[in-house]
Scaffold this motif. Structure first.
Motif, PDB file in Angstrom:
ATOM      1  N   SER A  44      -9.931  -0.947   3.896  1.00 33.51           N
ATOM      2  CA  SER A  44      -9.610  -1.742   5.079  1.00 33.51           C
ATOM      3  C   SER A  44     -10.108  -3.178   4.919  1.00 33.51           C
ATOM      4  O   SER A  44      -9.414  -4.128   5.307  1.00 33.51           O
ATOM      5  CB  SER A  44     -10.233  -1.089   6.310  1.00 33.51           C
ATOM      6  OG  SER A  44     -10.019  -1.862   7.450  1.00 33.51           O
ATOM      7  N   VAL A  45     -11.282  -3.337   4.348  1.00 38.09           N
ATOM      8  CA  VAL A  45     -11.811  -4.678   4.099  1.00 38.09           C
ATOM      9  C   VAL A  45     -10.926  -5.408   3.081  1.00 38.09           C
ATOM     10  O   VAL A  45     -10.562  -6.571   3.279  1.00 38.09           O
ATOM     11  CB  VAL A  45     -13.279  -4.613   3.612  1.00 38.09           C
ATOM     12  CG1 VAL A  45     -13.759  -5.966   3.126  1.00 38.09           C
ATOM     13  CG2 VAL A  45     -14.178  -4.079   4.710  1.00 38.09           C
ATOM     14  N   PHE A  46     -10.563  -4.701   2.005  1.00 34.26           N
ATOM     15  CA  PHE A  46      -9.690  -5.317   1.005  1.00 34.26           C
ATOM     16  C   PHE A  46      -8.337  -5.696   1.603  1.00 34.26           C
ATOM     17  O   PHE A  46      -7.801  -6.762   1.311  1.00 34.26           O
ATOM     18  CB  PHE A  46      -9.471  -4.385  -0.193  1.00 34.26           C
ATOM     19  CG  PHE A  46     -10.629  -4.331  -1.146  1.00 34.26           C
ATOM     20  CD1 PHE A  46     -11.468  -5.406  -1.342  1.00 34.26           C
ATOM     21  CD2 PHE A  46     -10.878  -3.177  -1.881  1.00 34.26           C
ATOM     22  CE1 PHE A  46     -12.523  -5.360  -2.232  1.00 34.26           C
ATOM     23  CE2 PHE A  46     -11.933  -3.110  -2.772  1.00 34.26           C
ATOM     24  CZ  PHE A  46     -12.757  -4.203  -2.949  1.00 34.26           C
ATOM     25  N   SER A  47      -7.771  -4.824   2.434  1.00 30.71           N
ATOM     26  CA  SER A  47      -6.468  -5.139   3.028  1.00 30.71           C
ATOM     27  C   SER A  47      -6.576  -6.300   4.009  1.00 30.71           C
ATOM     28  O   SER A  47      -5.637  -7.079   4.151  1.00 30.71           O
ATOM     29  CB  SER A  47      -5.858  -3.902   3.703  1.00 30.71           C
ATOM     30  OG  SER A  47      -6.599  -3.500   4.819  1.00 30.71           O
ATOM     31  N   SER A  48      -7.713  -6.433   4.671  1.00 30.32           N
ATOM     32  CA  SER A  48      -7.927  -7.586   5.561  1.00 30.32           C
ATOM     33  C   SER A  48      -7.970  -8.879   4.758  1.00 30.32           C
ATOM     34  O   SER A  48      -7.339  -9.883   5.135  1.00 30.32           O
ATOM     35  CB  SER A  48      -9.226  -7.425   6.341  1.00 30.32           C
ATOM     36  OG  SER A  48      -9.185  -6.309   7.171  1.00 30.32           O
ATOM     37  N   ASP A  58       6.483  -8.944   5.295  1.00 28.50           N
ATOM     38  CA  ASP A  58       5.117  -8.667   5.738  1.00 28.50           C
ATOM     39  C   ASP A  58       4.878  -7.205   6.114  1.00 28.50           C
ATOM     40  O   ASP A  58       3.804  -6.878   6.626  1.00 28.50           O
ATOM     41  CB  ASP A  58       4.746  -9.598   6.893  1.00 28.50           C
ATOM     42  CG  ASP A  58       5.627  -9.390   8.112  1.00 28.50           C
ATOM     43  OD1 ASP A  58       6.688  -8.749   7.986  1.00 28.50           O
ATOM     44  OD2 ASP A  58       5.251  -9.887   9.188  1.00 28.50           O
ATOM     45  N   PHE A  59       5.824  -6.326   5.852  1.00 23.88           N
ATOM     46  CA  PHE A  59       5.666  -4.923   6.231  1.00 23.88           C
ATOM     47  C   PHE A  59       4.498  -4.253   5.501  1.00 23.88           C
ATOM     48  O   PHE A  59       3.646  -3.624   6.129  1.00 23.88           O
ATOM     49  CB  PHE A  59       6.965  -4.138   5.974  1.00 23.88           C
ATOM     50  CG  PHE A  59       6.820  -2.671   6.212  1.00 23.88           C
ATOM     51  CD1 PHE A  59       6.733  -2.181   7.510  1.00 23.88           C
ATOM     52  CD2 PHE A  59       6.735  -1.778   5.153  1.00 23.88           C
ATOM     53  CE1 PHE A  59       6.581  -0.825   7.747  1.00 23.88           C
ATOM     54  CE2 PHE A  59       6.582  -0.422   5.376  1.00 23.88           C
ATOM     55  CZ  PHE A  59       6.502   0.062   6.675  1.00 23.88           C
ATOM     56  N   LEU A  60       4.451  -4.354   4.179  1.00 27.76           N
ATOM     57  CA  LEU A  60       3.399  -3.659   3.420  1.00 27.76           C
ATOM     58  C   LEU A  60       1.993  -4.213   3.671  1.00 27.76           C
ATOM     59  O   LEU A  60       1.055  -3.427   3.838  1.00 27.76           O
ATOM     60  CB  LEU A  60       3.725  -3.653   1.926  1.00 27.76           C
ATOM     61  CG  LEU A  60       4.889  -2.730   1.538  1.00 27.76           C
ATOM     62  CD1 LEU A  60       5.194  -2.848   0.053  1.00 27.76           C
ATOM     63  CD2 LEU A  60       4.589  -1.301   1.903  1.00 27.76           C
ATOM     64  N   PRO A  61       1.800  -5.533   3.736  1.00 26.35           N
ATOM     65  CA  PRO A  61       0.453  -6.001   4.094  1.00 26.35           C
ATOM     66  C   PRO A  61       0.017  -5.539   5.481  1.00 26.35           C
ATOM     67  O   PRO A  61      -1.147  -5.197   5.694  1.00 26.35           O
ATOM     68  CB  PRO A  61       0.565  -7.531   4.032  1.00 26.35           C
ATOM     69  CG  PRO A  61       1.706  -7.794   3.129  1.00 26.35           C
ATOM     70  CD  PRO A  61       2.659  -6.653   3.320  1.00 26.35           C
ATOM     71  N   PHE A  83       2.893   2.382  -3.592  1.00 25.05           N
ATOM     72  CA  PHE A  83       2.933   0.955  -3.300  1.00 25.05           C
ATOM     73  C   PHE A  83       1.736   0.236  -3.927  1.00 25.05           C
ATOM     74  O   PHE A  83       1.866  -0.874  -4.442  1.00 25.05           O
ATOM     75  CB  PHE A  83       2.966   0.707  -1.792  1.00 25.05           C
ATOM     76  CG  PHE A  83       4.203   1.243  -1.124  1.00 25.05           C
ATOM     77  CD1 PHE A  83       5.454   0.741  -1.427  1.00 25.05           C
ATOM     78  CD2 PHE A  83       4.105   2.256  -0.193  1.00 25.05           C
ATOM     79  CE1 PHE A  83       6.594   1.227  -0.811  1.00 25.05           C
ATOM     80  CE2 PHE A  83       5.237   2.758   0.433  1.00 25.05           C
ATOM     81  CZ  PHE A  83       6.482   2.242   0.122  1.00 25.05           C
ATOM     82  N   ALA A  84       0.571   0.861  -3.869  1.00 25.20           N
ATOM     83  CA  ALA A  84      -0.627   0.257  -4.457  1.00 25.20           C
ATOM     84  C   ALA A  84      -0.518   0.187  -5.979  1.00 25.20           C
ATOM     85  O   ALA A  84      -0.921  -0.808  -6.592  1.00 25.20           O
ATOM     86  CB  ALA A  84      -1.867   1.048  -4.051  1.00 25.20           C
ATOM     87  N   LEU A  85       0.011   1.237  -6.583  1.00 21.61           N
ATOM     88  CA  LEU A  85       0.202   1.232  -8.042  1.00 21.61           C
ATOM     89  C   LEU A  85       1.178   0.133  -8.466  1.00 21.61           C
ATOM     90  O   LEU A  85       0.925  -0.596  -9.436  1.00 21.61           O
ATOM     91  CB  LEU A  85       0.708   2.597  -8.517  1.00 21.61           C
ATOM     92  CG  LEU A  85      -0.310   3.719  -8.544  1.00 21.61           C
ATOM     93  CD1 LEU A  85       0.373   5.062  -8.733  1.00 21.61           C
ATOM     94  CD2 LEU A  85      -1.330   3.481  -9.642  1.00 21.61           C
ATOM     95  N   TYR A  86       2.275   0.011  -7.766  1.00 23.57           N
ATOM     96  CA  TYR A  86       3.262  -1.022  -8.076  1.00 23.57           C
ATOM     97  C   TYR A  86       2.649  -2.417  -7.917  1.00 23.57           C
ATOM     98  O   TYR A  86       2.824  -3.285  -8.769  1.00 23.57           O
ATOM     99  CB  TYR A  86       4.486  -0.870  -7.176  1.00 23.57           C
ATOM    100  CG  TYR A  86       5.595  -1.833  -7.494  1.00 23.57           C
ATOM    101  CD1 TYR A  86       6.537  -1.525  -8.470  1.00 23.57           C
ATOM    102  CD2 TYR A  86       5.702  -3.062  -6.838  1.00 23.57           C
ATOM    103  CE1 TYR A  86       7.560  -2.411  -8.779  1.00 23.57           C
ATOM    104  CE2 TYR A  86       6.713  -3.954  -7.140  1.00 23.57           C
ATOM    105  CZ  TYR A  86       7.636  -3.621  -8.113  1.00 23.57           C
ATOM    106  OH  TYR A  86       8.634  -4.508  -8.426  1.00 23.57           O
ATOM    107  N   TYR A  87       1.911  -2.607  -6.827  1.00 23.58           N
ATOM    108  CA  TYR A  87       1.288  -3.908  -6.551  1.00 23.58           C
ATOM    109  C   TYR A  87       0.254  -4.247  -7.618  1.00 23.58           C
ATOM    110  O   TYR A  87       0.151  -5.391  -8.062  1.00 23.58           O
ATOM    111  CB  TYR A  87       0.663  -3.879  -5.153  1.00 23.58           C
ATOM    112  CG  TYR A  87       0.216  -5.206  -4.612  1.00 23.58           C
ATOM    113  CD1 TYR A  87       0.874  -6.392  -4.897  1.00 23.58           C
ATOM    114  CD2 TYR A  87      -0.892  -5.277  -3.784  1.00 23.58           C
ATOM    115  CE1 TYR A  87       0.461  -7.599  -4.373  1.00 23.58           C
ATOM    116  CE2 TYR A  87      -1.320  -6.486  -3.256  1.00 23.58           C
ATOM    117  CZ  TYR A  87      -0.640  -7.645  -3.557  1.00 23.58           C
ATOM    118  OH  TYR A  87      -1.063  -8.842  -3.038  1.00 23.58           O
TER     119      TYR A  87
END
Length: 182
Positions: free
Chosen positions: A165-169, A85-88, A70-74
């Motif tokens: 975690s900080v980046f995802s926030s 909003d599932f992946l975020p 998922f991160a590679l695709y994004y």
């Protein structure tokens, strides 16, 4: 939407996390010694905290392997594979939960290794007049040092997961402000 450099950084950090956690598993699985006194074999599963270090590393590897595509695709397409909003939310909550598990595993491994080293030092000092004890002491210390290494690698994986975690926030907050959720 996050910038391309942040998205690529997230992929690199996820890969670093996976590498650190896989290395912790390898160090633990190969950590063993045979006693020269009674010929018994000691492996990492004999220390319960090392089992927890192993389990935390395995859980972190599994989570990272699930997140990596998922991160590679994004990072490549600059849009989410699943458009809701599932992946975020998975990034946001998953990164935090896994970071907590990794922190607990690293803390347990480091603390137990420290305590065992102190106990073994006192134990071997009581039997310093037996010649086989020096070799046994060095094998035991080497075993525990590898426990430190595995726990340290787990701590590195935890630090990477905290950064993620900080980046995802930030990413979750910026996505909500842009009207992505309605």
């Amino acid at each position: 939407m996050a910038s391309k450099s942040i998205l690529v950084s997230c992929v690199v950090i996820r890969l670093l996390t996976l590498g650190a956690l896989a290395a912790a598993i390898v160090v633990l699985v190969t950590n063993q010694f045979r006693s020269n006194i009674d010929n018994s074999k000691t492996i990492f599963t004999d220390v319960i905290a090392y089992r927890f270090v192993f389990a935390a590393s395995a859980l972190g590897c599994l989570y990272t392997l699930i997140q990596l595509p998922f991160a590679l695709y994004y990072a490549y397409k600059e849009k989410r594979l699943i458009q809701n909003d599932f992946l975020p939310n998975l990034d946001f909550y998953g990164d935090k939960m896994v970071a907590i598990v990794l922190a607990c595993g690293a803390g347990a491994g480091l603390a137990v290794t420290l305590e065992l080293k102190g106990i073994l030092k006192e134990y071997y000092n009581d039997f310093s007049d037996i010649p086989e004890i020096d070799e046994q002491r060095s094998k035991s210390i080497r075993f525990l040092n590898r426990g430190y290494i595995a726990s340290g690698l787990l701590l590195l994986g935890c630090a990477c997961m905290v950064i993620l975690s900080v980046f995802s926030s930030i990413n979750r907050t910026s996505t909500k402000k842009s009207g992505f959720f309605g």
